[in-house]
Design an enzyme around this catalytic site. Structure first.
Site, PDB file in Angstrom:
ATOM      1  N   TYR A  61       8.044   2.757  -3.056  1.00  0.00           N
ATOM      2  CA  TYR A  61       8.840   1.597  -2.663  1.00  0.00           C
ATOM      3  C   TYR A  61       8.166   0.308  -3.089  1.00  0.00           C
ATOM      4  O   TYR A  61       7.000   0.315  -3.512  1.00  0.00           O
ATOM      5  CB  TYR A  61       9.082   1.599  -1.141  1.00  0.00           C
ATOM      6  CG  TYR A  61       7.886   1.178  -0.318  1.00  0.00           C
ATOM      7  CD1 TYR A  61       6.792   2.016  -0.151  1.00  0.00           C
ATOM      8  CD2 TYR A  61       7.832  -0.091   0.288  1.00  0.00           C
ATOM      9  CE1 TYR A  61       5.693   1.622   0.600  1.00  0.00           C
ATOM     10  CE2 TYR A  61       6.742  -0.492   1.044  1.00  0.00           C
ATOM     11  CZ  TYR A  61       5.673   0.364   1.204  1.00  0.00           C
ATOM     12  OH  TYR A  61       4.584  -0.030   1.930  1.00  0.00           O
ATOM     13  N   LYS A 101       2.168   3.158  -4.134  1.00  0.00           N
ATOM     14  CA  LYS A 101       2.911   2.575  -3.011  1.00  0.00           C
ATOM     15  C   LYS A 101       3.908   3.622  -2.506  1.00  0.00           C
ATOM     16  O   LYS A 101       5.111   3.566  -2.776  1.00  0.00           O
ATOM     17  CB  LYS A 101       3.591   1.260  -3.424  1.00  0.00           C
ATOM     18  CG  LYS A 101       3.866   0.370  -2.207  1.00  0.00           C
ATOM     19  CD  LYS A 101       4.106  -1.059  -2.615  1.00  0.00           C
ATOM     20  CE  LYS A 101       4.692  -1.908  -1.496  1.00  0.00           C
ATOM     21  NZ  LYS A 101       3.870  -2.129  -0.323  1.00  0.00           N
ATOM     22  N   GLU A 142      -8.977  -2.080   3.216  1.00  0.00           N
ATOM     23  CA  GLU A 142      -7.908  -3.088   3.281  1.00  0.00           C
ATOM     24  C   GLU A 142      -7.352  -3.067   4.689  1.00  0.00           C
ATOM     25  O   GLU A 142      -7.994  -2.530   5.602  1.00  0.00           O
ATOM     26  CB  GLU A 142      -6.834  -2.800   2.221  1.00  0.00           C
ATOM     27  CG  GLU A 142      -6.189  -1.431   2.345  1.00  0.00           C
ATOM     28  CD  GLU A 142      -5.107  -1.154   1.303  1.00  0.00           C
ATOM     29  OE1 GLU A 142      -4.567  -2.097   0.714  1.00  0.00           O
ATOM     30  OE2 GLU A 142      -4.780   0.031   1.119  1.00  0.00           O
ATOM     31  N   LEU A 197      -4.261  -0.509  -2.081  1.00  0.00           N
ATOM     32  CA  LEU A 197      -3.078  -0.875  -2.874  1.00  0.00           C
ATOM     33  C   LEU A 197      -3.415  -2.135  -3.682  1.00  0.00           C
ATOM     34  O   LEU A 197      -3.928  -3.109  -3.111  1.00  0.00           O
ATOM     35  CB  LEU A 197      -1.894  -1.162  -1.944  1.00  0.00           C
ATOM     36  CG  LEU A 197      -0.589  -1.405  -2.680  1.00  0.00           C
ATOM     37  CD1 LEU A 197       0.000  -0.088  -3.172  1.00  0.00           C
ATOM     38  CD2 LEU A 197       0.418  -2.112  -1.786  1.00  0.00           C
TER      39      LEU A 197
HETATM   40  C1  LIG Z   1      -1.620  -1.101   2.581  1.00  0.00           C
HETATM   41  C2  LIG Z   1      -1.240  -2.363   1.903  1.00  0.00           C
HETATM   42  N1  LIG Z   1      -2.190  -3.031   1.214  1.00  0.00           N
HETATM   43  C3  LIG Z   1      -1.914  -4.194   0.591  1.00  0.00           C
HETATM   44  C4  LIG Z   1      -0.639  -4.750   0.645  1.00  0.00           C
HETATM   45  C5  LIG Z   1      -0.369  -6.059  -0.058  1.00  0.00           C
HETATM   46  O1  LIG Z   1       0.404  -5.857  -1.194  1.00  0.00           O
HETATM   47  P1  LIG Z   1       1.358  -7.019  -1.749  1.00  0.00           P
HETATM   48  O2  LIG Z   1       0.520  -8.239  -1.821  1.00  0.00           O
HETATM   49  O3  LIG Z   1       1.771  -6.526  -3.065  1.00  0.00           O
HETATM   50  O4  LIG Z   1       2.474  -7.148  -0.772  1.00  0.00           O
HETATM   51  C6  LIG Z   1       0.372  -4.080   1.321  1.00  0.00           C
HETATM   52  C7  LIG Z   1       1.725  -4.635   1.361  1.00  0.00           C
HETATM   53  O5  LIG Z   1       2.619  -4.102   1.937  1.00  0.00           O
HETATM   54  C8  LIG Z   1       0.067  -2.856   1.969  1.00  0.00           C
HETATM   55  O6  LIG Z   1       1.009  -2.176   2.642  1.00  0.00           O
END
Ligand SMILES: Cc1ncc(COP(=O)(O)O)c(C=O)c1O
Length: 284
Positions: free
Chosen positions: A31, A146, A178, A202
């Protein structure tokens, strides 16, 4: 309400999800969440690139080209009438019967769904910050995908919620990876530290933008792992994601960070990030 269903925009009521859809049965899907401000998507190309990269990592073929997918998303944005909000787009491996762990062959088309929700920008929170707790990172070892299988993330977030905190900062054996739904960073002596991309986090689209902002501001960034001790001794802590932008964390496990106030470097980054949004989407 209009939604994306496979290659079309339809009314939400027209969508039907099969009980043997692999997303529904196995969590076999990926997603993206893309933010729109003033009726314009922010960082759409970066989100599309990550979607197709996630698909490739799980050997899933998305029938649309990136350009076709982008135009479908833009069409939904327009038809939904949403100005500032989030697009949730999901692609599963489709319907395969009987249930079988083995991937079906590529003639089985993915199921694609997407919907827009109105989510106003929370400028007050971006200024004041949120609270967090630390939690063990119990997730799998391919966090760069993701994936819609988010049990490890939602269990951590729920623990945070039970402890009256907004976010869970995750660690593997004392190394901060994270957060449950965002990337994490600390500031110490004017230097930003954040976990390097790889299989344990991610690769955040928001992070790509704030890394560029930091460079333009002349703030040193070290993409290297940091420990729970470094987290506890940090001058500033922040997290970042599409929905919360660059967000200060003012309290961790009940202990104040920077006397409970948003730090100077975090504020500079959040302001620079807002400027990037405004360059692309207009005043927010
Ligand atoms: C586990 C995780 N890490 C990092 C992020 C940040 O990603 P982005 O900046 O692309 O939204 C998300 C965003 O949903 C996330 O679910």
């Amino acid at each position: 309400m209009k939604v994306i269903w496979n290659s079309q925009i339809v009314e939400r009521e027209e969508v039907s999800i099969d009980p043997e859809d692999r997303g529904y049965q196995f969590g076999d899907g990926i997603y993206e969440v893309v933010r729109a401000y003033n009726g314009v998507f922010f960082c759409l190309d970066e989100h599309i690139d990550r979607l197709y990269s996630s698909a490739q990592k799980i050997e899933m073929a998305i029938p649309q080209t990136k350009e076709e997918m982008k135009s479908l998303m833009n069409q939904l944005l327009k038809e939904s009438g949403v100005e500032t909000g989030n697009l949730y787009l999901q692609v599963t491996r489709g319907i395969a019967s009987p249930r079988n762990h083995v991937y079906p062959d590529l003639s089985v088309l993915p199921t694609i769904t997407g919907n827009m929700t109105i989510v106003p920008r929370d400028a007050e929170k971006i200024a004041s910050g949120i609270t967090a707790v630390t939690e063990p990172d119990i997730r799998w070892l391919k966090c760069d995908i993701k994936s819609i299988s988010l049990l490890g993330n939602i269990m951590a977030k729920h623990e945070a919620h039970k402890r009256n905190a907004d976010e869970a900062i995750l660690h593997r054996d004392g190394i901060v990876t994270e957060c449950s739904a965002s990337n994490a960073a600390i500031v110490k002596d004017g230097v930003i530290y954040t976990h390097p991309d790889g299989n344990l986090i991610l690769p955040g689209v928001t992070k790509i933008v704030w890394l560029k902002c930091a460079e333009a501001l002349g703030i040193e960034v070290r993409e290297e792992p940091f420990t729970l001790n470094q987290l506890a001794e940090a001058d500033e802590v922040f997290c970042s994601s599409t929905t919360i932008e660059v967000m200060p964390i003012h309290t961790i496990n009940g202990e104040k960070v920077n006397n409970g106030k948003s730090g100077e470097i975090t504020r500079q980054l959040a302001d620079a990030f807002k400027q990037k949004i405004e360059e692309h989407c207009g005043t927010v």
